[in-house]
Design an enzyme around this catalytic site. Sequence first.
Site, PDB file in Angstrom:
ATOM      1  N   TYR A 157       0.840  -1.205   0.000  1.00  0.00           N
ATOM      2  CA  TYR A 157       0.000   0.000   0.000  1.00  0.00           C
ATOM      3  C   TYR A 157       0.874   1.254   0.000  1.00  0.00           C
ATOM      4  O   TYR A 157       0.645   2.199  -0.767  1.00  0.00           O
ATOM      5  CB  TYR A 157      -0.898  -0.046   1.233  1.00  0.00           C
ATOM      6  CG  TYR A 157      -1.854   1.114   1.429  1.00  0.00           C
ATOM      7  CD1 TYR A 157      -2.979   1.254   0.619  1.00  0.00           C
ATOM      8  CD2 TYR A 157      -1.632   2.054   2.440  1.00  0.00           C
ATOM      9  CE1 TYR A 157      -3.874   2.297   0.824  1.00  0.00           C
ATOM     10  CE2 TYR A 157      -2.520   3.092   2.658  1.00  0.00           C
ATOM     11  CZ  TYR A 157      -3.640   3.219   1.851  1.00  0.00           C
ATOM     12  OH  TYR A 157      -4.518   4.259   2.055  1.00  0.00           O
TER      13      TYR A 157
HETATM   14  P1  NAP Z   1     -13.805   3.715   2.054  1.00  0.00           P
HETATM   15  O1  NAP Z   1     -14.835   4.386   2.879  1.00  0.00           O
HETATM   16  O2  NAP Z   1     -13.611   2.242   2.174  1.00  0.00           O
HETATM   17  O3  NAP Z   1     -14.062   4.099   0.533  1.00  0.00           O
HETATM   18  C1  NAP Z   1     -13.313   3.537  -0.499  1.00  0.00           C
HETATM   19  C2  NAP Z   1     -14.015   3.882  -1.793  1.00  0.00           C
HETATM   20  O4  NAP Z   1     -13.268   3.346  -2.890  1.00  0.00           O
HETATM   21  C3  NAP Z   1     -15.404   3.268  -1.858  1.00  0.00           C
HETATM   22  O5  NAP Z   1     -16.282   4.148  -2.502  1.00  0.00           O
HETATM   23  C4  NAP Z   1     -15.185   2.020  -2.717  1.00  0.00           C
HETATM   24  O6  NAP Z   1     -16.379   1.730  -3.414  1.00  0.00           O
HETATM   25  C5  NAP Z   1     -14.122   2.537  -3.683  1.00  0.00           C
HETATM   26  N1  NAP Z   1     -13.366   1.459  -4.300  1.00  0.00           N
HETATM   27  C6  NAP Z   1     -12.544   0.583  -3.704  1.00  0.00           C
HETATM   28  N2  NAP Z   1     -12.044  -0.273  -4.607  1.00  0.00           N
HETATM   29  C7  NAP Z   1     -12.566   0.096  -5.809  1.00  0.00           C
HETATM   30  C8  NAP Z   1     -12.425  -0.393  -7.123  1.00  0.00           C
HETATM   31  N3  NAP Z   1     -11.644  -1.443  -7.415  1.00  0.00           N
HETATM   32  N4  NAP Z   1     -13.100   0.228  -8.120  1.00  0.00           N
HETATM   33  C9  NAP Z   1     -13.909   1.286  -7.856  1.00  0.00           C
HETATM   34  N5  NAP Z   1     -14.065   1.802  -6.626  1.00  0.00           N
HETATM   35  C10 NAP Z   1     -13.401   1.201  -5.621  1.00  0.00           C
HETATM   36  O7  NAP Z   1     -12.378   4.328   2.333  1.00  0.00           O
HETATM   37  P2  NAP Z   1     -11.819   5.829   2.394  1.00  0.00           P
HETATM   38  O8  NAP Z   1     -11.086   5.945   3.665  1.00  0.00           O
HETATM   39  O9  NAP Z   1     -12.854   6.816   2.039  1.00  0.00           O
HETATM   40  O10 NAP Z   1     -10.721   5.718   1.230  1.00  0.00           O
HETATM   41  C11 NAP Z   1     -10.635   6.662   0.178  1.00  0.00           C
HETATM   42  C12 NAP Z   1      -9.175   6.831  -0.177  1.00  0.00           C
HETATM   43  O11 NAP Z   1      -8.488   7.391   0.923  1.00  0.00           O
HETATM   44  C13 NAP Z   1      -8.452   5.539  -0.530  1.00  0.00           C
HETATM   45  O12 NAP Z   1      -7.615   5.741  -1.642  1.00  0.00           O
HETATM   46  C14 NAP Z   1      -7.620   5.261   0.710  1.00  0.00           C
HETATM   47  O13 NAP Z   1      -6.477   4.502   0.422  1.00  0.00           O
HETATM   48  C15 NAP Z   1      -7.289   6.682   1.140  1.00  0.00           C
HETATM   49  N6  NAP Z   1      -6.897   6.900   2.530  1.00  0.00           N
HETATM   50  C16 NAP Z   1      -7.711   6.514   3.554  1.00  0.00           C
HETATM   51  C17 NAP Z   1      -7.302   6.744   4.870  1.00  0.00           C
HETATM   52  C18 NAP Z   1      -8.148   6.326   6.067  1.00  0.00           C
HETATM   53  O14 NAP Z   1      -7.643   6.348   7.203  1.00  0.00           O
HETATM   54  N7  NAP Z   1      -9.433   5.997   5.872  1.00  0.00           N
HETATM   55  C19 NAP Z   1      -6.086   7.378   5.123  1.00  0.00           C
HETATM   56  C20 NAP Z   1      -5.295   7.789   4.052  1.00  0.00           C
HETATM   57  C21 NAP Z   1      -5.719   7.552   2.758  1.00  0.00           C
HETATM   58  P3  NAP Z   1     -16.949   0.299  -3.766  1.00  0.00           P
HETATM   59  O15 NAP Z   1     -16.603  -0.613  -2.641  1.00  0.00           O
HETATM   60  O16 NAP Z   1     -18.420   0.550  -3.907  1.00  0.00           O
HETATM   61  O17 NAP Z   1     -16.297  -0.054  -5.053  1.00  0.00           O
END
Ligand code: NAP
Length: 256
Positions: A157
């Site tokens: 990651y």
């Molecule tokens: P989340 O609530 O799990 O949302 C992830 C989103 O990505 C969902 O809408 C999911 O939709 C979509 N997704 C995942 N795999 C996909 C695929 N193969 N094709 C299309 N859509 C896909 O998580 P989040 O925290 O909002 O994450 C958003 C971003 O922030 C990510 O890139 C993550 O790595 C990054 N991030 C998160 C954190 C944290 O602490 N939460 C910290 C730093 C960075 P579906 O499941 O409906 O496809």
Amino acid sequence: MKTLDGKIAIVTGASAGIGRAAARLFASEGASLVVTARRAELLGMLVEEIEAAGGKAVALAGDVRDEDLQQRLVATAVDRFGGLDIAFNNAGGTVGYGPVTETSADDWRATLDLNLTSGFLAAKHQAPAMIARGGGSIIFTSTFVGHSAGMPGMGAYAAAKAGLTGLVQVLAAELGAHGVRVNALLPGGVDTDANPINFPDAPSETVSFINGLHALKRVAQPEEIAKVALFLGSDMASFVTGSAMLADGGVSITRT
Ligand code: NAP
């Protein structure tokens, strides 16, 4: 006058978390949206909510690893709304945790596909549409992990997300003369389903540990990260390109 009046935006990962918060915020600031994720039903609910509030949005369900989806997202923005100004390439996540020595090559590749190759495919098709419009803003959601903190168990990651910041620099240099800005947004911990604090069996020690990593002693709400995406997408950030913008609650400068 709203911040994104007249702008057309793609938001990926819009079914949940940061992406959903950003889609709501962009729409409330006047943008017309093309939203995507795999869960069509959640996207449908989001579009209904945006339209009920007087906004404009179209959902196209699919997988961001699919080049055809990336092409169709851009084509939909152009055909339905007349062009593309902003792309928030936010979908992503982990594919299992574990030390690098125990990570399978399949999981490694799957993580890079989801978090890095998807970004390449997105930008490849978004940039020409923005150039045709005289400019635009491409934003990728990266992370502090692998940028300013080495978190055990997150090798693939971290490599994938750090790869995005490299891609950003090259894209920003390649596209700057066309008025297209390209930036990475690096959140700290965010209160979404993807964060271990929200795993059903997360021990309270884990929750306290993660909160305590941040100078602010808490993780972000998705809406707080969405506001940074709004800034990067808008003309307020007209001289910001090639950057890796931390919005990490001070996790990078904290030694606890
Ligand atoms: P989340 O609530 O799990 O949302 C992830 C989103 O990505 C969902 O809408 C999911 O939709 C979509 N997704 C995942 N795999 C996909 C695929 N193969 N094709 C299309 N859509 C896909 O998580 P989040 O925290 O909002 O994450 C958003 C971003 O922030 C990510 O890139 C993550 O790595 C990054 N991030 C998160 C954190 C944290 O602490 N939460 C910290 C730093 C960075 P579906 O499941 O409906 O496809």
